[in-house]
Design a protein around this motif. Structure first.
Motif, mmCIF file in Angstrom:
data_model
loop_
_atom_site.group_PDB
_atom_site.id
_atom_site.type_symbol
_atom_site.label_atom_id
_atom_site.label_comp_id
_atom_site.label_asym_id
_atom_site.label_seq_id
_atom_site.Cartn_x
_atom_site.Cartn_y
_atom_site.Cartn_z
ATOM 1 N N PRO B 144 9.395 -5.434 -8.887
ATOM 2 C CA PRO B 144 8.024 -5.801 -9.302
ATOM 3 C C PRO B 144 7.450 -6.981 -8.518
ATOM 4 N N ALA B 145 8.313 -7.842 -7.977
ATOM 5 C CA ALA B 145 7.801 -8.963 -7.188
ATOM 6 C C ALA B 145 7.245 -8.482 -5.854
ATOM 7 N N ALA B 146 7.872 -7.472 -5.259
ATOM 8 C CA ALA B 146 7.442 -6.975 -3.952
ATOM 9 C C ALA B 146 6.430 -5.843 -4.080
ATOM 10 N N PHE B 147 6.492 -5.118 -5.175
ATOM 11 C CA PHE B 147 5.601 -3.971 -5.394
ATOM 12 C C PHE B 147 5.024 -4.093 -6.801
ATOM 13 N N PRO B 148 4.048 -4.987 -6.986
ATOM 14 C CA PRO B 148 3.562 -5.278 -8.335
ATOM 15 C C PRO B 148 2.766 -4.121 -8.946
ATOM 16 N N VAL B 149 2.520 -4.219 -10.228
ATOM 17 C CA VAL B 149 1.716 -3.219 -10.925
ATOM 18 C C VAL B 149 0.331 -3.168 -10.288
ATOM 19 N N GLY B 150 -0.149 -1.965 -10.031
ATOM 20 C CA GLY B 150 -1.454 -1.789 -9.409
ATOM 21 C C GLY B 150 -1.376 -1.574 -7.913
ATOM 22 N N MET B 151 -0.223 -1.866 -7.304
ATOM 23 C CA MET B 151 -0.084 -1.672 -5.857
ATOM 24 C C MET B 151 -0.020 -0.172 -5.564
ATOM 25 N N VAL B 152 -0.684 0.222 -4.499
ATOM 26 C CA VAL B 152 -0.694 1.632 -4.134
ATOM 27 C C VAL B 152 -0.559 1.730 -2.626
ATOM 28 N N THR B 153 0.216 2.693 -2.182
ATOM 29 C CA THR B 153 0.416 2.838 -0.744
ATOM 30 C C THR B 153 0.767 4.274 -0.408
ATOM 31 N N ARG B 154 0.377 4.658 0.790
ATOM 32 C CA ARG B 154 0.931 5.889 1.334
ATOM 33 C C ARG B 154 2.304 5.562 1.875
ATOM 34 N N ALA B 160 8.316 14.096 2.949
ATOM 35 C CA ALA B 160 6.980 14.398 2.448
ATOM 36 C C ALA B 160 6.163 13.119 2.331
ATOM 37 N N GLU B 161 4.909 13.183 2.790
ATOM 38 C CA GLU B 161 4.039 12.025 2.628
ATOM 39 C C GLU B 161 3.501 12.006 1.204
ATOM 40 N N ILE B 162 3.605 10.838 0.561
ATOM 41 C CA ILE B 162 3.095 10.700 -0.804
ATOM 42 C C ILE B 162 2.210 9.461 -0.880
ATOM 43 N N VAL B 163 1.421 9.399 -1.940
ATOM 44 C CA VAL B 163 0.729 8.159 -2.303
ATOM 45 C C VAL B 163 1.441 7.644 -3.543
ATOM 46 N N LEU B 164 2.044 6.486 -3.424
ATOM 47 C CA LEU B 164 2.826 5.919 -4.515
ATOM 48 C C LEU B 164 2.019 4.813 -5.174
ATOM 49 N N TRP B 165 1.824 4.922 -6.474
ATOM 50 C CA TRP B 165 0.980 3.985 -7.209
ATOM 51 C C TRP B 165 1.745 3.517 -8.430
ATOM 52 N N ARG B 166 1.930 2.205 -8.531
ATOM 53 C CA ARG B 166 2.612 1.671 -9.708
ATOM 54 C C ARG B 166 1.563 1.425 -10.786
ATOM 55 N N THR B 167 1.595 2.239 -11.844
ATOM 56 C CA THR B 167 0.582 2.122 -12.890
ATOM 57 C C THR B 167 1.005 1.147 -13.975
ATOM 58 N N SER B 168 2.295 0.904 -14.105
ATOM 59 C CA SER B 168 2.776 -0.162 -14.985
ATOM 60 C C SER B 168 4.184 -0.504 -14.526
ATOM 61 N N GLU B 169 4.781 -1.480 -15.182
ATOM 62 C CA GLU B 169 6.100 -1.968 -14.765
ATOM 63 C C GLU B 169 7.087 -0.825 -14.522
ATOM 64 N N GLN B 170 7.115 0.153 -15.437
ATOM 65 C CA GLN B 170 8.118 1.209 -15.351
ATOM 66 C C GLN B 170 7.515 2.565 -14.990
ATOM 67 N N ASN B 171 6.214 2.610 -14.773
ATOM 68 C CA ASN B 171 5.573 3.904 -14.547
ATOM 69 C C ASN B 171 5.004 3.990 -13.135
ATOM 70 N N PHE B 172 5.246 5.137 -12.514
ATOM 71 C CA PHE B 172 4.691 5.388 -11.194
ATOM 72 C C PHE B 172 3.913 6.700 -11.219
#
Lengths: 101, 191
Positions: B144-154, B160-172
């Motif tokens: 969570p320190a490096a990839f906080p909630v709300g961070m989104v990246t391809r 496979a290319e994905i868009v990864l989005w952290r919607t909450s601490e434990q949810n992607f």
């Protein structure tokens, strides 16, 4: 795994997200029709291929998708600096090694 | 916690029994998706028309209720909107009306707006084991320190290319091309 700093995203990412784009700072001739075959071949194919620091284009293809430029040592594979397209080439002696790890 | 943007009428997909209880993988219902490209001035107009400001800082996301704007590149955003009703007709109707509203707000401003609603599916990976499970195939630091909630990246999920989005601490939320979804689901099931 080699980590590369992307100047657009501002983060370090694994090498597999990136695609190599060849030598940087090669300007396309303004009037290609005015060139003879030799000059056109020079533009298309001839590269410096140095042993040591080289300015290269890289593309963060599986990330922000943008091209950027990097100074990389072709002997050690170490990234000395990364900079956005359009910015001048930094001096390799003074570059801090920001893009390297 | 139910998410107002993503909802899942579909069944939960199988994961390895080693993953542990409480971690689940589900395929979200259809969403309206646009890829918008344009400069900051155009982005501001789209934000006003869409109802969600387009984030200008890298890897950021903005959301209000049933809509979200995800940063993809310096001049590129992925816009998500949930239709009021389920089903392809509702998605189609909302996509048409949204495209019209955004185009009207932009006027002559140079831009590109592409409807990719059916190109992507959203997979919801939720629970205490989600980050570890993802790290079997995603080469990013998901602390969570490096990839906080709300961070989104391809990024890449194996191949496979994905868009990864952290919607909450434990949810992607994993946005991937629909043709890649069985590949991603299969790798997650075996991870």
């Amino acid at each position: 795994m080699l980590l590369i700093h992307c100047p657009c995203c501002g983060v370090e990412r694994p090498e597999i997200e990136f695609r190599y784009g060849g030598e940087a700072h090669i300007a396309r001739p303004m009037q290609p029709a005015d060139l003879d075959d030799h000059q056109w071949a020079e533009f298309l194919y001839m590269r410096t291929n140095p042993k040591g620091v080289m300015a290269e284009r890289w593309r963060h293809v599986h990330g922000c998708g943008r091209f950027f430029n990097a100074l990389r040592d072709t002997v050690s594979d170490r990234f000395i600096a990364v900079y956005k397209t359009g910015e001048p080439r930094p001096d390799s002696a003074t570059a801090s090694g920001e893009g390297a790890r | 916690m139910p998410d107002v943007l993503f909802h899942t009428p579909a069944e939960t997909l199988a994961l390895s029994p080693l993953v542990g209880a409480g971690t689940s993988l589900r395929r979200a219902a259809l969403l309206v998706r646009f890829v918008f490209r344009g400069d900051a001035a155009a982005a501001a107009k789209v934000g006003a028309a869409f109802g969600v400001a387009l984030p200008q800082s890298p890897l950021a996301s903005e959301r209000t209720g049933e809509r979200a704007a995800l940063w993809q590149g310096p001049d590129e955003w992925l816009l998500l909107a949930r239709p009021a009703m389920d089903g392809p007709q509702a998605v189609d109707a909302l996509a048409r009306s949204l495209a019209g509203e955004i185009a009207a707000a932009l006027g002559e401003t140079p831009h590109s707006l592409v409807d990719v609603s059916e190109r992507h599916v959203a997979l919801l990976l939720e629970g205490p084991g989600a980050a570890d499970l993802l790290n079997a195939h995603v080469f990013l630091d998901l602390d969570p320190a490096a990839f906080p909630v709300g961070m989104v990246t391809r990024t890449l999920f194996t191949k496979a290319e994905i868009v990864l989005w952290r919607t909450s601490e434990q949810n992607f939320a994993i946005e991937c091309w629909s043709s890649f979804a069985p590949y991603v689901e299969g790798h997650l099931a075996e991870a």
